[in-house]
Enzyme design. Structure first.
Site, PDB file in Angstrom:
ATOM      1  N   LYS A  80       0.412  -1.077   0.055  1.00 56.56           N
ATOM      2  CA  LYS A  80      -0.115  -0.013  -0.020  1.00 56.56           C
ATOM      3  C   LYS A  80       0.551   1.102   0.253  1.00 56.56           C
ATOM      4  O   LYS A  80       0.433   1.977  -0.997  1.00 56.56           O
ATOM      5  CB  LYS A  80      -0.415  -0.202   1.204  1.00 56.56           C
ATOM      6  CG  LYS A  80      -1.965  -1.423   0.583  1.00 56.56           C
ATOM      7  CD  LYS A  80      -3.504  -0.408   1.628  1.00 56.56           C
ATOM      8  CE  LYS A  80      -4.381  -1.684   2.188  1.00 56.56           C
ATOM      9  NZ  LYS A  80      -5.453  -1.368   1.912  1.00 56.56           N
TER      10      LYS A  80
ATOM     11  N   LYS B 294      -4.062  -8.701  -5.982  1.00 57.97           N
ATOM     12  CA  LYS B 294      -5.559  -9.148  -5.039  1.00 57.97           C
ATOM     13  C   LYS B 294      -6.404  -8.339  -5.715  1.00 57.97           C
ATOM     14  O   LYS B 294      -6.269  -7.234  -6.322  1.00 57.97           O
ATOM     15  CB  LYS B 294      -5.347  -8.964  -3.742  1.00 57.97           C
ATOM     16  CG  LYS B 294      -6.350  -8.696  -2.632  1.00 57.97           C
ATOM     17  CD  LYS B 294      -6.194  -8.886  -1.573  1.00 57.97           C
ATOM     18  CE  LYS B 294      -6.249  -7.596  -0.980  1.00 57.97           C
ATOM     19  NZ  LYS B 294      -7.330  -7.185   0.176  1.00 57.97           N
TER      20      LYS B 294
ATOM     21  N   LYS C 249     -10.665  -2.634  -2.971  1.00 66.90           N
ATOM     22  CA  LYS C 249     -11.708  -1.532  -3.301  1.00 66.90           C
ATOM     23  C   LYS C 249     -10.587  -0.492  -3.160  1.00 66.90           C
ATOM     24  O   LYS C 249     -11.342   0.248  -4.343  1.00 66.90           O
ATOM     25  CB  LYS C 249     -11.474  -1.465  -1.804  1.00 66.90           C
ATOM     26  CG  LYS C 249     -12.892  -2.107  -1.138  1.00 66.90           C
ATOM     27  CD  LYS C 249     -13.330  -1.467   0.273  1.00 66.90           C
ATOM     28  CE  LYS C 249     -13.267  -2.848   1.222  1.00 66.90           C
ATOM     29  NZ  LYS C 249     -12.085  -2.645   2.198  1.00 66.90           N
TER      30      LYS C 249
HETATM   31  N1  AQP Z   1      -9.329  -9.833  -2.953  1.00 66.18           N
HETATM   32  C1  AQP Z   1      -9.811 -10.491  -2.174  1.00 66.18           C
HETATM   33  N2  AQP Z   1     -10.626 -11.554  -2.078  1.00 66.18           N
HETATM   34  C2  AQP Z   1     -10.936 -12.343  -0.647  1.00 66.18           C
HETATM   35  N3  AQP Z   1     -11.243 -11.636  -0.217  1.00 66.18           N
HETATM   36  C3  AQP Z   1     -11.346 -10.343   0.796  1.00 66.18           C
HETATM   37  N4  AQP Z   1     -10.601  -9.485   1.057  1.00 66.18           N
HETATM   38  C4  AQP Z   1      -9.984  -8.344   1.125  1.00 66.18           C
HETATM   39  N5  AQP Z   1      -9.511  -8.658  -0.381  1.00 66.18           N
HETATM   40  C5  AQP Z   1     -10.560  -9.873  -0.887  1.00 66.18           C
HETATM   41  C6  AQP Z   1     -11.097 -10.002   3.260  1.00 66.18           C
HETATM   42  O1  AQP Z   1     -12.344  -8.779   2.781  1.00 66.18           O
HETATM   43  C7  AQP Z   1     -12.242  -8.588   4.464  1.00 66.18           C
HETATM   44  C8  AQP Z   1     -12.451  -7.249   4.415  1.00 66.18           C
HETATM   45  O2  AQP Z   1     -11.605  -6.381   3.516  1.00 66.18           O
HETATM   46  P1  AQP Z   1     -10.591  -4.662   4.835  1.00 66.18           P
HETATM   47  O3  AQP Z   1     -11.715  -3.419   4.211  1.00 66.18           O
HETATM   48  O4  AQP Z   1     -10.313  -4.589   5.457  1.00 66.18           O
HETATM   49  O5  AQP Z   1      -9.449  -4.489   3.278  1.00 66.18           O
HETATM   50  P2  AQP Z   1      -8.411  -4.779   2.808  1.00 66.18           P
HETATM   51  O6  AQP Z   1      -8.126  -6.215   3.190  1.00 66.18           O
HETATM   52  O7  AQP Z   1      -7.435  -4.530   2.841  1.00 66.18           O
HETATM   53  O8  AQP Z   1      -9.542  -5.111   1.635  1.00 66.18           O
HETATM   54  P3  AQP Z   1      -9.283  -4.368  -0.421  1.00 66.18           P
HETATM   55  O9  AQP Z   1     -10.595  -4.855  -0.386  1.00 66.18           O
HETATM   56  O10 AQP Z   1      -7.662  -4.909  -0.616  1.00 66.18           O
HETATM   57  O11 AQP Z   1      -8.999  -3.118   0.705  1.00 66.18           O
HETATM   58  P4  AQP Z   1      -9.164  -1.660   0.382  1.00 66.18           P
HETATM   59  O12 AQP Z   1      -8.222  -1.597  -0.830  1.00 66.18           O
HETATM   60  O13 AQP Z   1      -9.429  -0.014   1.323  1.00 66.18           O
HETATM   61  O14 AQP Z   1      -8.031  -2.070   1.600  1.00 66.18           O
HETATM   62  C9  AQP Z   1     -11.211  -8.595   5.160  1.00 66.18           C
HETATM   63  O15 AQP Z   1     -11.415  -9.710   5.544  1.00 66.18           O
HETATM   64  C10 AQP Z   1     -10.662  -8.831   3.773  1.00 66.18           C
HETATM   65  O16 AQP Z   1      -9.345 -10.185   4.275  1.00 66.18           O
END
Ligand code: AQP
Length: 362
Positions: free
Chosen positions: A148, A230, A233
């Site tokens: 990140k 991956k 969001k």
């Molecule tokens: N690509 C993914 N596949 C499966 N599970 C996923 N999670 C995130 N991406 C995937 C799981 O979703 C839950 C919530 O995630 P988060 O909001 O805490 O943030 P993150 O893990 O950092 O997910 P993002 O989507 O990548 O968000 P941003 O871009 O905002 O950082 C968690 O249980 C995560 O494991």
């Protein structure tokens, strides 16, 4: 990360540490009439944008499906979202939208406490105490920070660097036994165990050492346009399927999803694009891999992608309908979130009090 301080087998043994606070002592009203034996789970999701199909398949869907099995605490982690720049008005909106979406996906406030992280100040307070027992060397190994922060690490916020310690505080405050997450959070849950273990050794048994609950299938849904990354969001718009994407957008994104020049539609991990799309298809239909492969034997990508789009649209339609109703009543949402926080605040405060006492704060 492999655990920084100990072998995994040892970590497993320590997981049997008894709750420092017995579940019956702080059962919230929904638990009060249930047997006290249920394991507690805690998990959070950032209101950094609308969740995507990866968040749903990797985490939210399991939270919903297991509500009768566990004592459930789910949190919209707005303090975590602040670790990257946010527009204040958008953050406010995203926080309510995310809560509405979790409810629309099936989180049931009668069976699960749902609240906003910043409504319970104990999260930030415990994070500070845990910061003081967490070596910076452990944080330096966190891959999510490296990804990140990108090239310019010096410019990343201190909050982004410290994110895993706040996450440890989130989990340890509620003496959670399990943390249902996607695969990307595995390292952070391991770090949480290490922090709990270090604290318990130094100051006496205080925290339950939680374990990550990660599914074999769907725990890492990949980006549509770059299937070696991956789905995220905060990725570019065509890389993810948002839970609120309208049907025509879903069709377009899936039609453009990266595949390869081969013709067979089979689960082959060396072909990440088609493997990822097949995984989404399989999970939304609850079929075996063999059934899916048979269904598309002799067929082309175009036909498969059209079927996948139909399946995603059908799965999201009822969620989107419920979401529209829930999001139209922000006052009711706020009341529900306040109730969720009120239910779990006593437990968070009790754990924080104990941690403060243990480290010598008067
Ligand atoms: N690509 C993914 N596949 C499966 N599970 C996923 N999670 C995130 N991406 C995937 C799981 O979703 C839950 C919530 O995630 P988060 O909001 O805490 O943030 P993150 O893990 O950092 O997910 P993002 O989507 O990548 O968000 P941003 O871009 O905002 O950082 C968690 O249980 C995560 O494991």
């Amino acid at each position: 990360m492999s655990a920084p301080t100990k072998a995994p087998e040892k970590a497993e043994k320590k997981a049997t540490v008894k709750r420092a606070i017995k579940p019956t002592e702080q059962a919230h009203p929904a638990q009060a009439s249930q047997p006290a034996k249920r394991e507690r789970v805690f998990s959070g999701i950032q209101p950094s944008n609308i969740p995507h199909i990866g968040n749903y398949l990797g985490a939210i869907r399991h939270w919903v499906a297991e509500q009768d099995r566990y004592d459930n605490i789910y949190c919209v982690v707005d303090l975590h979202a602040l670790t990257i720049p946010q527009d204040p008005a958008e953050l406010r909106q995203n926080t309510r939208n995310l809560a509405a979406l979790l409810l629309a996906c099936g989180i049931d406030p009668k069976r699960s406490a749902l609240f906003v992280q910043s409504h319970i100040s104990a999260h930030a307070e415990l994070a500070w105490i845990l910061n003081c027992v967490t070596p910076t060397g452990w944080l330096n190994r966190m891959t999510q920070f490296k990804v990140k922060a990108g090239e310019d690490r010096e410019a990343a916020s201190t909050g982004l660097y410290d994110y895993p310690v706040l996450m440890a505080a989130d989990i340890l405050l509620y003496q959670a036994d399990g943390v249902p997450v996607g695969d990307d959070q595995r390292q952070h849950v391991e770090l949480t165990r290490d922090i709990a273990n270090t604290f318990n050794h130094r100051f006496g048994e205080t925290f339950v050492e939680p374990r990550a609950l990660i599914r074999e299938v769907g725990a890492r849904i990949m980006a549509l346009d770059e299937p070696d990354k991956k789905m995220s969001k905060s990725g570019a718009e065509p890389s993810y399927l948002s839970l609120l994407d309208p049907p025509e957008v879903i069709r377009k994104k899936i039609a453009r999803a990266t595949t390869d020049s081969q013709r067979t539609i089979v689960f082959d991990e060396s072909r990440p694009g088609i493997y990822n799309l097949l995984t989404i298809y399989q999970m939304l239909g609850d079929e075996s891999r063999e059934q899916v492969e048979t269904e598309f034997a002799g067929k082309g990508y175009k036909e498969f992608k059209a079927a996948l789009a139909d399946r995603v649209i059908a799965a999201l339609e009822p969620i989107q309908r419920r979401y529209a109703e829930l999001a139209s009543d922000p006052a009711q949402l706020d009341a529900l979130l306040a109730e969720g926080a009120a239910r779990v605040r006593p437990l968070a405060e009790q754990t924080l009090r104990l941690a403060k006492e243990r480290v010598g704060l008067i």
